[in-house]
Enzyme design. Sequence first.
Site, PDB file in Angstrom:
ATOM      1  N   SER A  14       0.827  -1.208   0.000  1.00 28.84           N
ATOM      2  CA  SER A  14       0.000   0.000   0.000  1.00 28.84           C
ATOM      3  C   SER A  14       0.866   1.265   0.000  1.00 28.84           C
ATOM      4  CB  SER A  14      -0.909   0.014   1.235  1.00 28.84           C
ATOM      5  OG  SER A  14      -1.571   1.258   1.299  1.00 28.84           O
ATOM      6  N   SER A  19      -0.586   4.148   0.723  1.00 31.97           N
ATOM      7  CA  SER A  19      -1.290   5.086   1.601  1.00 31.97           C
ATOM      8  C   SER A  19      -0.451   5.545   2.793  1.00 31.97           C
ATOM      9  CB  SER A  19      -2.610   4.478   2.078  1.00 31.97           C
ATOM     10  OG  SER A  19      -3.465   4.314   0.974  1.00 31.97           O
ATOM     11  N   THR A  66      -8.825  -1.755   2.023  1.00 29.00           N
ATOM     12  CA  THR A  66      -8.498  -2.103   0.652  1.00 29.00           C
ATOM     13  C   THR A  66      -8.817  -3.581   0.460  1.00 29.00           C
ATOM     14  OG1 THR A  66      -6.806  -1.933  -1.059  1.00 29.00           O
ATOM     15  CG2 THR A  66      -6.017  -2.484   1.143  1.00 29.00           C
ATOM     16  N   LYS A  69     -13.490  -4.238   1.378  1.00 32.31           N
ATOM     17  CA  LYS A  69     -14.354  -3.069   1.160  1.00 32.31           C
ATOM     18  C   LYS A  69     -15.847  -3.386   1.274  1.00 32.31           C
ATOM     19  CE  LYS A  69     -11.294  -0.210  -1.687  1.00 32.31           C
ATOM     20  NZ  LYS A  69     -11.170   0.560  -2.933  1.00 32.31           N
ATOM     21  N   ASN A  75     -14.565   2.449   1.830  1.00 34.70           N
ATOM     22  CA  ASN A  75     -13.094   2.479   1.875  1.00 34.70           C
ATOM     23  C   ASN A  75     -12.570   3.333   3.027  1.00 34.70           C
ATOM     24  OD1 ASN A  75     -13.543   5.104   0.851  1.00 34.70           O
ATOM     25  ND2 ASN A  75     -11.557   5.080  -0.180  1.00 34.70           N
ATOM     26  N   ASP A 115     -13.599   6.899  -2.714  1.00 28.67           N
ATOM     27  CA  ASP A 115     -13.120   6.564  -4.068  1.00 28.67           C
ATOM     28  C   ASP A 115     -13.890   7.362  -5.130  1.00 28.67           C
ATOM     29  OD1 ASP A 115     -11.132   4.719  -3.439  1.00 28.67           O
ATOM     30  OD2 ASP A 115     -12.522   3.035  -3.398  1.00 28.67           O
ATOM     31  N   GLY A 130     -14.990  -3.293 -17.334  1.00 26.75           N
ATOM     32  CA  GLY A 130     -14.849  -4.017 -16.072  1.00 26.75           C
ATOM     33  C   GLY A 130     -16.050  -3.787 -15.176  1.00 26.75           C
ATOM     34  N   GLY A 185     -16.082  -4.719 -11.584  1.00 29.60           N
ATOM     35  CA  GLY A 185     -15.704  -5.056 -10.216  1.00 29.60           C
ATOM     36  C   GLY A 185     -15.989  -3.902  -9.253  1.00 29.60           C
ATOM     37  N   GLY A 186     -15.255  -3.873  -8.144  1.00 32.35           N
ATOM     38  CA  GLY A 186     -15.489  -2.876  -7.095  1.00 32.35           C
ATOM     39  C   GLY A 186     -15.237  -1.456  -7.574  1.00 32.35           C
ATOM     40  N   TYR A 220      -2.341   2.889 -11.744  1.00 33.76           N
ATOM     41  CA  TYR A 220      -1.313   3.927 -11.556  1.00 33.76           C
ATOM     42  C   TYR A 220       0.109   3.369 -11.652  1.00 33.76           C
ATOM     43  CZ  TYR A 220      -2.416   2.166  -6.901  1.00 33.76           C
ATOM     44  OH  TYR A 220      -2.710   1.348  -5.848  1.00 33.76           O
TER      45      TYR A 220
HETATM   46  P1  NAP Z   1     -11.982  -6.154  -9.062  1.00 33.45           P
HETATM   47  O1  NAP Z   1     -13.107  -5.945  -8.118  1.00 33.45           O
HETATM   48  O2  NAP Z   1     -11.230  -7.450  -9.042  1.00 33.45           O
HETATM   49  O3  NAP Z   1     -12.584  -5.916 -10.562  1.00 33.45           O
HETATM   50  C1  NAP Z   1     -11.805  -6.088 -11.718  1.00 33.45           C
HETATM   51  C2  NAP Z   1     -12.744  -6.197 -12.930  1.00 33.45           C
HETATM   52  O4  NAP Z   1     -11.913  -6.363 -14.081  1.00 33.45           O
HETATM   53  C3  NAP Z   1     -13.684  -7.399 -12.877  1.00 33.45           C
HETATM   54  O5  NAP Z   1     -14.919  -7.054 -13.465  1.00 33.45           O
HETATM   55  C4  NAP Z   1     -12.956  -8.424 -13.738  1.00 33.45           C
HETATM   56  O6  NAP Z   1     -13.820  -9.336 -14.375  1.00 33.45           O
HETATM   57  C5  NAP Z   1     -12.358  -7.525 -14.795  1.00 33.45           C
HETATM   58  N1  NAP Z   1     -11.240  -8.173 -15.455  1.00 33.45           N
HETATM   59  C6  NAP Z   1     -10.108  -8.662 -14.877  1.00 33.45           C
HETATM   60  N2  NAP Z   1      -9.303  -9.196 -15.827  1.00 33.45           N
HETATM   61  C7  NAP Z   1      -9.965  -9.077 -17.013  1.00 33.45           C
HETATM   62  C8  NAP Z   1      -9.673  -9.459 -18.346  1.00 33.45           C
HETATM   63  N3  NAP Z   1      -8.528 -10.080 -18.658  1.00 33.45           N
HETATM   64  N4  NAP Z   1     -10.590  -9.173 -19.312  1.00 33.45           N
HETATM   65  C9  NAP Z   1     -11.736  -8.539 -19.007  1.00 33.45           C
HETATM   66  N5  NAP Z   1     -12.070  -8.161 -17.757  1.00 33.45           N
HETATM   67  C10 NAP Z   1     -11.190  -8.425 -16.780  1.00 33.45           C
HETATM   68  O7  NAP Z   1     -10.876  -5.019  -8.887  1.00 33.45           O
HETATM   69  P2  NAP Z   1     -11.128  -3.471  -8.517  1.00 33.45           P
HETATM   70  O8  NAP Z   1     -10.992  -3.298  -7.054  1.00 33.45           O
HETATM   71  O9  NAP Z   1     -12.358  -3.042  -9.191  1.00 33.45           O
HETATM   72  O10 NAP Z   1      -9.818  -2.791  -9.170  1.00 33.45           O
HETATM   73  C11 NAP Z   1      -9.682  -2.779 -10.559  1.00 33.45           C
HETATM   74  C12 NAP Z   1      -8.481  -1.916 -10.966  1.00 33.45           C
HETATM   75  O11 NAP Z   1      -8.677  -0.577 -10.543  1.00 33.45           O
HETATM   76  C13 NAP Z   1      -7.150  -2.375 -10.360  1.00 33.45           C
HETATM   77  O12 NAP Z   1      -6.154  -2.217 -11.345  1.00 33.45           O
HETATM   78  C14 NAP Z   1      -6.939  -1.399  -9.227  1.00 33.45           C
HETATM   79  O13 NAP Z   1      -5.558  -1.197  -8.943  1.00 33.45           O
HETATM   80  C15 NAP Z   1      -7.551  -0.136  -9.815  1.00 33.45           C
HETATM   81  N6  NAP Z   1      -8.010   0.805  -8.770  1.00 33.45           N
HETATM   82  C16 NAP Z   1      -7.420   2.025  -8.710  1.00 33.45           C
HETATM   83  C17 NAP Z   1      -7.832   2.935  -7.766  1.00 33.45           C
HETATM   84  C18 NAP Z   1      -7.170   4.288  -7.702  1.00 33.45           C
HETATM   85  O14 NAP Z   1      -7.301   4.968  -6.678  1.00 33.45           O
HETATM   86  N7  NAP Z   1      -6.505   4.715  -8.748  1.00 33.45           N
HETATM   87  C19 NAP Z   1      -8.846   2.605  -6.857  1.00 33.45           C
HETATM   88  C20 NAP Z   1      -9.448   1.338  -6.959  1.00 33.45           C
HETATM   89  C21 NAP Z   1      -9.008   0.433  -7.923  1.00 33.45           C
HETATM   90  P3  NAP Z   1     -14.417 -10.602 -13.590  1.00 33.45           P
HETATM   91  O15 NAP Z   1     -15.411 -10.029 -12.633  1.00 33.45           O
HETATM   92  O16 NAP Z   1     -15.014 -11.424 -14.655  1.00 33.45           O
HETATM   93  O17 NAP Z   1     -13.254 -11.250 -12.889  1.00 33.45           O
END
Ligand code: NAP
Length: 293
Positions: free
Chosen positions: A20, A22, A67, A71, A92, A107, A135, A137-138, A235
């Site tokens: 992290s 943070s 994190t 969450k 978060n 977020d 995507g 996800g979260g 990032y």
């Molecule tokens: P998450 O809950 O695991 O969600 C990831 C999503 O991406 C899911 O829908 C997953 O699909 C999809 N995915 C993964 N691999 C894939 C592929 N090869 N093809 C198509 N879809 C794919 O993760 P998250 O917490 O949302 O985080 C996602 C990204 O955002 C990470 O890179 C994280 O570092 C970044 N992030 C950045 C910040 C920031 O402050 N800048 C904050 C939060 C997150 P499935 O559901 O089918 O597995």
Amino acid sequence: MQIQGTTKLLGVMGDPVEHSLSPAMHNAAIAHLGVDYVYLPFPVKPAKLATAVAGLAAIGVKGFNLTIPHKQAIIPLLSEVSPLAQSVGAVNTVYWTERGWLGTNTDVAGFLAPLRSLNQSPNRDWKHTKVVILGAGGAARAVVAGCRELGCTEIHLVGRNRDKLAAFAASWLNTPISVPLTVHPWEELSMVLPETGLLVNTTPIGMYPQVERSPLTDADFTCLNSQTIVYDLIYTPSPTQFLQQAKAVGAIAIDGSEMLVQQGAAALKIWLEQPVPVEVMRQALHQKLGLAT
Ligand code: NAP
């Protein structure tokens, strides 16, 4: 920063949490302000989350971030959850009050900050900006809530798993925020992309160490232009392959570092109940990421 008998604790719970960024950001701000706090990483396994939360209350911790993977799991352990965090379905940031632990989500504010500070933002017509989110996800949940807050009226979300897409769409039906959301399987991507005004990658595709990967092909980018904002939540690295492709067609590129800074700044402001030095946090993060400031 001097740790002493009166020093109050803040921190981040995760599993893993060792990577992290943070602590570096928050402790830089704490040192700059000269307040009697310290921000620590708390490695907590999912099975120990409830015990850890009770323990932090017992020792008078003022607040903490969450994190992956906590969450969502934190929600039933809190006394109250803000309407925004309820809509997003994720917390978060948690802070202690006389009513117990309160949870919210910074977020969304973090995601919005770089969009709102774009040069043209005051005149930007978000209502008529077509949004495409990759995507489901979260992080995509925070992005949807943010786009709704901007007033966007056309939000498309593209994902690879049809069951998850259906569940994602259904989850917004009974929330305080009404969302103009359409979900699409990945095969429909090229059909959805034309006339996109804001394209957001919330998948981890292209994140270190798989830095040569991108969720889109070069051909996908040909329908985007200098008016398109392309935003990657990743990032590391910066820029990602996805943002390099965006720059090649003249699009406006935003990486995930400012979102990270701004969600952290918003959390610290809640805990300290005073303005926080965002630039100090930005510099601390950029130094950790090896980015020029
Ligand atoms: P998450 O809950 O695991 O969600 C990831 C999503 O991406 C899911 O829908 C997953 O699909 C999809 N995915 C993964 N691999 C894939 C592929 N090869 N093809 C198509 N879809 C794919 O993760 P998250 O917490 O949302 O985080 C996602 C990204 O955002 C990470 O890179 C994280 O570092 C970044 N992030 C950045 C910040 C920031 O402050 N800048 C904050 C939060 C997150 P499935 O559901 O089918 O597995």
